[in-house]
Design an enzyme around this catalytic site. Structure first.
Site, PDB file in Angstrom:
ATOM      1  CG  ASP A   7      -1.791   1.203   1.333  1.00 45.62           C
ATOM      2  OD1 ASP A   7      -2.168   1.752   0.277  1.00 45.62           O
ATOM      3  OD2 ASP A   7      -2.121   1.611   2.465  1.00 45.62           O
ATOM      4  CD  GLU A  67      -5.053   0.465  -2.329  1.00 35.77           C
ATOM      5  OE1 GLU A  67      -5.836  -0.417  -1.939  1.00 35.77           O
ATOM      6  OE2 GLU A  67      -4.760   1.475  -1.664  1.00 35.77           O
ATOM      7  CG  ASP A 139      -0.670   3.115   6.155  1.00 36.54           C
ATOM      8  OD1 ASP A 139      -1.306   3.516   5.171  1.00 36.54           O
ATOM      9  OD2 ASP A 139      -0.367   3.846   7.109  1.00 36.54           O
TER      10      ASP A 139
END
Length: 178
Positions: A7, A67, A139
């Site tokens: 992420d 992502e 996260d």
């Protein structure tokens, strides 16, 4: 199959390593790469690159997933976030690890069934599915979600008949490519 999920973030980048063995899913490692506000952006990228290499060397993932940054209103922030994404991809590719990219909505839908789920809902589901993630921040749980999304997609194929990669898209849509 072992998947490294990332992420990306300019101040905190989450990472998660998931193993999919048949129907069994488990978290091998997860956390975040915390970057001080005072650190120069180029040095942040170097730290992220180095940490991704460490994770790849430690876990030997078969694939990586990142992502895709959500397009925001602040162009400068978006540029920095895209650089982080590229750094992550480059580090994985440096070790010959294939990299897939997922939109936030696809990750959320794969994990919660709702493409508009809140980060807390994703964290709750990751905790329920893997027994991990919430103790090291949102996260980290987001990165585990990215890894789990990819591991499931690799096993079942892309959602709703979408092409698996750009080559498949081009083959399926020759008239849309110039």
């Amino acid at each position: 199959m072992i998947v490294l999920g990332i992420d990306p973030g300019t101040r905190t980048a989450g990472y998660g390593v998931v193993e999919l063995d048949g129907r069994k899913e488990r978290a091998l490692d997860y956390g975040s790469i915390d970057l001080p506000d005072s650190m120069d952006h180029a040095l942040r990228l170097q730290r992220i690159y180095d940490r991704i290499l460490e994770l790849v060397d430690a876990h030997h993932p078969d694939e990586a997933a990142v992502e895709v940054p959500f397009l925001g209103h602040n162009v400068q922030s978006m540029r920095k976030l895209v650089r982080v994404e590229a750094t992550v991809m480059l580090a994985a590719m440096h070790r010959q690890i294939p990299v897939a990219q997922y939109a936030p909505a696809e990750v959320k839908k794969a994990i919660t069934g709702n493409g508009r789920a809140a980060k807390e809902q994703v964290a709750f589901m990751i905790q329920a599915l893997l027994g991990a993630g919430t103790d090291r921040g949102l996260d980290a749980s987001d990165a585990l979600a990215v890894a789990l999304c990819h591991a499931r997609r690799a096993k079942t194929g892309p959602a709703s008949g979408a092409p698996k990669d750009w080559a498949a898209f081009i083959k399926a849509n020759p008239g849309r490519v110039r």
